[in-house]
Design a protein around this motif. Structure first.
Motif, PDB file in Angstrom:
ATOM      1  N   UNK A 196       0.776  -1.087   0.075  1.00 34.01           N
ATOM      2  CA  UNK A 196      -0.067  -0.011   0.060  1.00 34.01           C
ATOM      3  C   UNK A 196       0.806   1.163  -0.191  1.00 34.01           C
ATOM      4  N   UNK A 197       1.901   1.176   0.662  1.00 35.79           N
ATOM      5  CA  UNK A 197       2.572   2.600   0.633  1.00 35.79           C
ATOM      6  C   UNK A 197       3.570   2.633  -0.595  1.00 35.79           C
ATOM      7  N   UNK A 198       4.006   1.467  -1.133  1.00 36.56           N
ATOM      8  CA  UNK A 198       4.535   1.744  -2.447  1.00 36.56           C
ATOM      9  C   UNK A 198       3.548   2.294  -3.576  1.00 36.56           C
ATOM     10  N   UNK A 199       2.365   1.743  -3.466  1.00 36.38           N
ATOM     11  CA  UNK A 199       1.580   2.159  -4.430  1.00 36.38           C
ATOM     12  C   UNK A 199       1.048   3.581  -4.330  1.00 36.38           C
ATOM     13  N   UNK A 200       0.805   4.000  -2.879  1.00 41.32           N
ATOM     14  CA  UNK A 200       0.465   5.308  -2.637  1.00 41.32           C
ATOM     15  C   UNK A 200       1.525   6.195  -3.049  1.00 41.32           C
ATOM     16  N   UNK A 201       2.794   6.002  -2.750  1.00 38.57           N
ATOM     17  CA  UNK A 201       3.617   6.909  -2.633  1.00 38.57           C
ATOM     18  C   UNK A 201       4.373   7.099  -3.941  1.00 38.57           C
ATOM     19  N   UNK A 202       4.310   6.017  -4.888  1.00 39.02           N
ATOM     20  CA  UNK A 202       4.806   6.177  -6.127  1.00 39.02           C
ATOM     21  C   UNK A 202       3.834   6.229  -7.497  1.00 39.02           C
ATOM     22  N   UNK A 203       2.526   5.812  -7.221  1.00 40.52           N
ATOM     23  CA  UNK A 203       1.519   5.798  -8.266  1.00 40.52           C
ATOM     24  C   UNK A 203       0.605   6.765  -7.916  1.00 40.52           C
ATOM     25  N   UNK A 204      -0.165   6.478  -6.927  1.00 38.57           N
ATOM     26  CA  UNK A 204      -1.221   7.266  -6.623  1.00 38.57           C
ATOM     27  C   UNK A 204      -0.885   8.765  -6.624  1.00 38.57           C
ATOM     28  N   UNK A 205       0.107   9.107  -5.721  1.00 35.78           N
ATOM     29  CA  UNK A 205       0.710  10.625  -5.642  1.00 35.78           C
ATOM     30  C   UNK A 205       0.688  11.098  -6.953  1.00 35.78           C
ATOM     31  N   UNK A 206       1.243  10.499  -7.760  1.00 37.72           N
ATOM     32  CA  UNK A 206       1.381  10.831  -9.180  1.00 37.72           C
ATOM     33  C   UNK A 206       0.227  10.958 -10.080  1.00 37.72           C
ATOM     34  N   UNK A 207      -0.582  10.286  -9.938  1.00 35.03           N
ATOM     35  CA  UNK A 207      -1.758  10.159 -11.127  1.00 35.03           C
ATOM     36  C   UNK A 207      -2.830  10.650 -10.341  1.00 35.03           C
ATOM     37  N   UNK A 208      -3.212  10.736  -9.100  1.00 32.57           N
ATOM     38  CA  UNK A 208      -4.586  10.869  -8.567  1.00 32.57           C
ATOM     39  C   UNK A 208      -4.947  12.548  -8.805  1.00 32.57           C
ATOM     40  N   UNK A 209      -6.094  12.781  -9.165  1.00 30.16           N
ATOM     41  CA  UNK A 209      -6.572  14.206  -9.441  1.00 30.16           C
ATOM     42  C   UNK A 209      -5.694  14.873 -10.311  1.00 30.16           C
ATOM     43  N   UNK A 210      -4.891  14.363 -11.297  1.00 28.73           N
ATOM     44  CA  UNK A 210      -4.151  15.016 -12.215  1.00 28.73           C
ATOM     45  C   UNK A 210      -4.545  15.086 -13.770  1.00 28.73           C
ATOM     46  N   UNK A 211      -4.054  15.772 -14.382  1.00 25.00           N
ATOM     47  CA  UNK A 211      -4.202  15.788 -15.881  1.00 25.00           C
ATOM     48  C   UNK A 211      -3.163  15.257 -16.528  1.00 25.00           C
ATOM     49  N   UNK A 212      -3.092  13.868 -16.488  1.00 27.60           N
ATOM     50  CA  UNK A 212      -1.641  13.193 -16.683  1.00 27.60           C
ATOM     51  C   UNK A 212      -1.238  13.573 -18.057  1.00 27.60           C
ATOM     52  N   UNK A 213      -2.013  13.867 -19.183  1.00 25.99           N
ATOM     53  CA  UNK A 213      -1.442  14.497 -20.155  1.00 25.99           C
ATOM     54  C   UNK A 213      -0.310  15.498 -20.134  1.00 25.99           C
ATOM     55  N   UNK A 214      -0.567  16.628 -18.978  1.00 23.26           N
ATOM     56  CA  UNK A 214       0.229  17.566 -18.727  1.00 23.26           C
ATOM     57  C   UNK A 214       1.090  17.615 -17.426  1.00 23.26           C
ATOM     58  N   UNK A 215       0.241  16.692 -16.189  1.00 22.98           N
ATOM     59  CA  UNK A 215       0.892  16.737 -15.127  1.00 22.98           C
ATOM     60  C   UNK A 215       1.863  15.533 -14.818  1.00 22.98           C
ATOM     61  N   UNK A 238       4.992  13.586 -16.099  1.00 24.03           N
ATOM     62  CA  UNK A 238       6.253  13.830 -16.816  1.00 24.03           C
ATOM     63  C   UNK A 238       6.289  12.438 -17.862  1.00 24.03           C
ATOM     64  N   UNK A 239       6.076  11.388 -17.722  1.00 25.15           N
ATOM     65  CA  UNK A 239       5.991  10.368 -18.559  1.00 25.15           C
ATOM     66  C   UNK A 239       5.175  10.409 -19.565  1.00 25.15           C
ATOM     67  N   UNK A 240       4.216  11.343 -19.712  1.00 24.40           N
ATOM     68  CA  UNK A 240       3.254  11.435 -20.680  1.00 24.40           C
ATOM     69  C   UNK A 240       3.450  12.758 -21.507  1.00 24.40           C
ATOM     70  N   UNK A 241       4.658  13.275 -21.308  1.00 20.33           N
ATOM     71  CA  UNK A 241       4.793  14.863 -22.115  1.00 20.33           C
ATOM     72  C   UNK A 241       4.999  14.361 -23.669  1.00 20.33           C
ATOM     73  N   UNK A 242       5.424  12.942 -24.162  1.00 16.62           N
ATOM     74  CA  UNK A 242       5.330  12.590 -25.438  1.00 16.62           C
ATOM     75  C   UNK A 242       4.924  11.250 -25.573  1.00 16.62           C
ATOM     76  N   UNK A 243       4.002  10.711 -24.733  1.00 16.21           N
ATOM     77  CA  UNK A 243       3.574   9.409 -24.496  1.00 16.21           C
ATOM     78  C   UNK A 243       2.062   9.509 -24.612  1.00 16.21           C
ATOM     79  N   UNK A 244       1.360   8.838 -25.437  1.00 13.90           N
ATOM     80  CA  UNK A 244      -0.262   9.026 -25.508  1.00 13.90           C
ATOM     81  C   UNK A 244      -0.650   8.041 -24.222  1.00 13.90           C
ATOM     82  N   UNK A 245      -1.499   8.662 -23.287  1.00 11.45           N
ATOM     83  CA  UNK A 245      -1.872   7.967 -22.078  1.00 11.45           C
ATOM     84  C   UNK A 245      -3.079   6.946 -22.319  1.00 11.45           C
ATOM     85  N   UNK A 246      -2.724   6.024 -23.219  1.00  5.34           N
ATOM     86  CA  UNK A 246      -3.872   4.865 -23.477  1.00  5.34           C
ATOM     87  C   UNK A 246      -3.592   4.010 -22.094  1.00  5.34           C
TER      88      UNK A 246
END
Length: 110
Positions: free
Chosen positions: A36-55, A57-65
């Motif tokens: 849970x700590x790993x997922x919360x800290x490294x995944x959810x923190x990055x994706x939750x309530x974000x506009x992933x196309x912009x927010x 960095x991995x999707x700066x040049x990658x389509x978020x399929x």
């Protein structure tokens, strides 16, 4: 819908499967709180309530399929596995993301 100029939100479901020998005392492959700590800290923190196309960095040049999001999540978990799991023999087995009941992607790692 997915190509809307203002984006759209998803409540994706993330499944992470761990494999290994269960502990003789606890019966667990690893303490759930570690995962849970790993997922919360490294995944959810990055994706939750974000506009992933912009927010995200991995999707700066990658389509978020769903496929690409699943791969990015799997990569994040793999990169940070030892830091969070220590010397545990548990291994990351599978990452699955379900965007809708009809759209999901699964990556098997072992």
């Amino acid at each position: 819908k997915c190509n809307h100029p203002f984006g759209h939100g998803n409540d994706d479901v993330l499944e992470v499967t761990v494999a290994g020998e269960p502990d003789g005392v606890s019966g667990l492959v690893l303490p759930v709180s570690r995962l849970d700590d790993l997922v919360a800290g490294k995944v959810l923190r990055l994706f939750r309530n974000r506009y992933i196309n912009v927010d995200v960095r991995q999707f700066a040049h990658l389509v978020p399929t769903t496929e690409n999001v699943t791969q990015v999540v799997a990569d994040l978990l793999k990169q940070n596995w030892r830091e969070h799991m220590g010397e545990s023999a548990a291994r990351l087995e599978r990452v699955r993301i379900e965007e809708t009941g009809r759209n999901s992607c699964e990556i098997c790692l072992n």
